[in-house]
Design an enzyme around this catalytic site. Structure first.
Site, PDB file in Angstrom:
ATOM      1  CG  ASP B  86      -0.231  -0.161   2.511  1.00 59.08           C
ATOM      2  OD1 ASP B  86       0.463   0.780   2.929  1.00 59.08           O
ATOM      3  OD2 ASP B  86      -0.362  -1.228   3.138  1.00 59.08           O
ATOM      4  CD  GLU B 106       2.405  -6.634  -1.635  1.00 63.52           C
ATOM      5  OE1 GLU B 106       2.453  -5.949  -0.602  1.00 63.52           O
ATOM      6  OE2 GLU B 106       1.731  -7.694  -1.732  1.00 63.52           O
ATOM      7  CG  ASP B 137       7.375 -16.293  -0.773  1.00 64.77           C
ATOM      8  OD1 ASP B 137       6.221 -16.698  -0.577  1.00 64.77           O
ATOM      9  OD2 ASP B 137       8.296 -16.406   0.069  1.00 64.77           O
ATOM     10  N   GLY B 138       8.179 -13.000   0.148  1.00 65.45           N
ATOM     11  CA  GLY B 138       9.078 -12.410   1.137  1.00 65.45           C
ATOM     12  C   GLY B 138      10.014 -13.424   1.776  1.00 65.45           C
ATOM     13  CG  ASP B 155       3.521  -2.906   6.209  1.00 70.89           C
ATOM     14  OD1 ASP B 155       2.502  -3.239   6.839  1.00 70.89           O
ATOM     15  OD2 ASP B 155       3.580  -1.912   5.464  1.00 70.89           O
ATOM     16  CB  THR B 157      -1.768 -10.016   5.593  1.00 66.78           C
ATOM     17  OG1 THR B 157      -0.986 -11.119   5.123  1.00 66.78           O
ATOM     18  CG2 THR B 157      -1.955  -9.024   4.444  1.00 66.78           C
ATOM     19  CG  ASP B 158      -4.243 -10.603  10.428  1.00 63.37           C
ATOM     20  OD1 ASP B 158      -3.571  -9.926  11.223  1.00 63.37           O
ATOM     21  OD2 ASP B 158      -5.370 -10.262  10.026  1.00 63.37           O
ATOM     22  N   PRO B 162      -1.738 -15.384   2.596  1.00 66.37           N
ATOM     23  CG  PRO B 162      -2.203 -13.897   0.847  1.00 66.37           C
ATOM     24  CD  PRO B 162      -2.820 -14.570   2.023  1.00 66.37           C
TER      25      PRO B 162
END
Lengths: 283, 283
Positions: B86, B106, B137-138, B155, B157-158, B162
């Site tokens: 974002d 990202e 992929d991080g 940073d 998501t839960d 992903p």
């Protein structure tokens, strides 16, 4: 069956809790009173449809309104609680042996009756011999008292309905007068986040800052109150909430808490910049 | 017409926002992406139906994930951001002139495209020449990097969908390796309040504490995340978040913020007793 209690935090935001059943529903001279049972929050007390407390998170509000001033004032003997008919604030206060006398001024006798029956978790210590409950209007009570209390806790509802008088300049002036020369007043101070709450918070802060020489604000995370970001006002004649705070003295008391601790005491007064800005605008 | 977006914070708790309209709805290889416009929160980004950010309160999350480590590390030149498509975290990072290079990893290119179009408030600085976006992929990215970054911001998501890989012991070990000898990693660390969130938070903390010599947790009030009480993990090879924090040095930078300030920096590490207990159980 699904049964949902819903509270509007603003006209555009709803917070809903799945409830198992409604345990009580009544109408007093002042407000509608409901008690629900729920999986997530245990028992829930609402007044006029607004959540006053849930068994899951009430410890946060009651610990923070009580222990912050108790850890600052060196010797609290006489306490006045305005509102607080659920008993949660009294439950925290009676943990202190130094306290000799607590006057609880609750306008609505039915709140106390209902809480004694359905919310023993908060009402459990209302029968302590030091506690004296007066069923009358908080504003009127404070008019008749002078130089009497070490601590006043304004454990009120929001600034509309029965709690409205407890956000007026006259009320804060009366509290100042009812306190001894080194007295402290703490009030529930609304939330800084949603616009209407922030305006109420700013109005209250302006009036308190005009009435007391020391006026600081501290914060807590209260998940079932609007936005989860709740404030308390610390108003004082003599003691500063940080400079006169004696963490060692409080820690030797070994008072059991789940939210409050002496490191958090200091941290709670460190407010976000946008909140400081709202407060400073009226100081 | 009334249109309500609803997120379940638990199976028994719903948080609902009145929305004016849905501006975007799409499905990437990884997740469903929606953007709404609302009166109370402005634009809202959701991924798989969970609120990622709203224009009204995103400043809290993005300031707190960024400025806390930036005020501790004496000279950050190279930063790795995992997730954060974002752009909000990058927007805060590029306020620092010392930063020379930012890699943003990202997994979902569509998130960046959608945010650039519909959320200029956060995506506004993704075109800064120091920012290098890698769509991959991080976890895999971190496997290939060693002794390269001063700061890593997770940073994510839960810990389901992903973002799941970004809460594993392997990932934290990779981050440790990718950091220079005095590097810092900060991650979004879930919430302590609802049971499932608290378990995820505790699991993450255990793994981070096993991977880094210094591992502390700090908190913020984020009204649109479950319970409003959100945590960040500060993991570090050398610098302590309070003892090595130089408030004067940060304040001379005159970086504009609405939530973060140097007094709050210290206060944010003062956690409620029940949160400390959850963390200590796995330290």
């Amino acid at each position: 069956m699904e049964l949902w209690f819903t509270e509007r935090h603003t006209p555009y935001v709803k917070f809903s809790i799945n409830v198992d059943r409604q345990l009580y529903c009544g109408q007093s001279d002042f407000q509608r009173i409901d008690v629900f049972d729920s999986k997530e929050f245990g028992r829930i007390l609402t007044l006029d449809g607004y959540i006053m407390l849930t068994e899951k998170d009430e410890f946060i509000y009651h610990e923070m309104i009580t222990h912050v001033p108790m850890a600052v004032h060196p010797c609290v003997r006489r306490v006045l609680v305005i509102g607080g008919g659920d008993g949660g604030t009294v439950r925290e206060l009676v943990k202190y042996n130094t306290i000799e006398h607590i006057d609880l001024i609750e306008i609505d006798e039915l709140v106390v009756k209902v809480c004694k029956k359905y919310l023993p978790q908060t009402a459990c210590r209302l029968d302590d011999p030091r506690v004296h409950i007066h069923y009358e209007d908080g504003l009127k009570y404070t008019r008749r008292h002078e130089n009497e209390y070490d601590l006043i806790l304004v454990d009120s509802t929001d600034p509309f309905g029965p709690g409205e008088d407890l956000f007026t300049k006259e009320f804060y002036g009366n509290c100042y007068k009812a306190l001894k020369e080194d007295g402290i007043m703490v009030n529930q101070h609304e939330s800084p986040f949603y616009e209407n709450d922030a305006e109420a918070m700013q109005r209250a802060h302006k009036r308190i800052a005009q009435s007391f020489p020391i006026s600081r604000v501290y914060q807590a995370h209260i998940p079932t109150y609007a936005s989860g970001h709740w404030l308390f006002g610390f108003a004082s004649k003599k003691y500063h909430p940080i400079r006169d705070f004696n963490s060692a003295a409080w820690n030797v008391l070994c008072i059991p808490t789940k939210y409050y601790n002496t490191k958090l005491h200091v941290g709670a007064f460190a407010l976000p910049t946008y909140v400081e800005d709202i407060l400073k605008a009226v100081e």
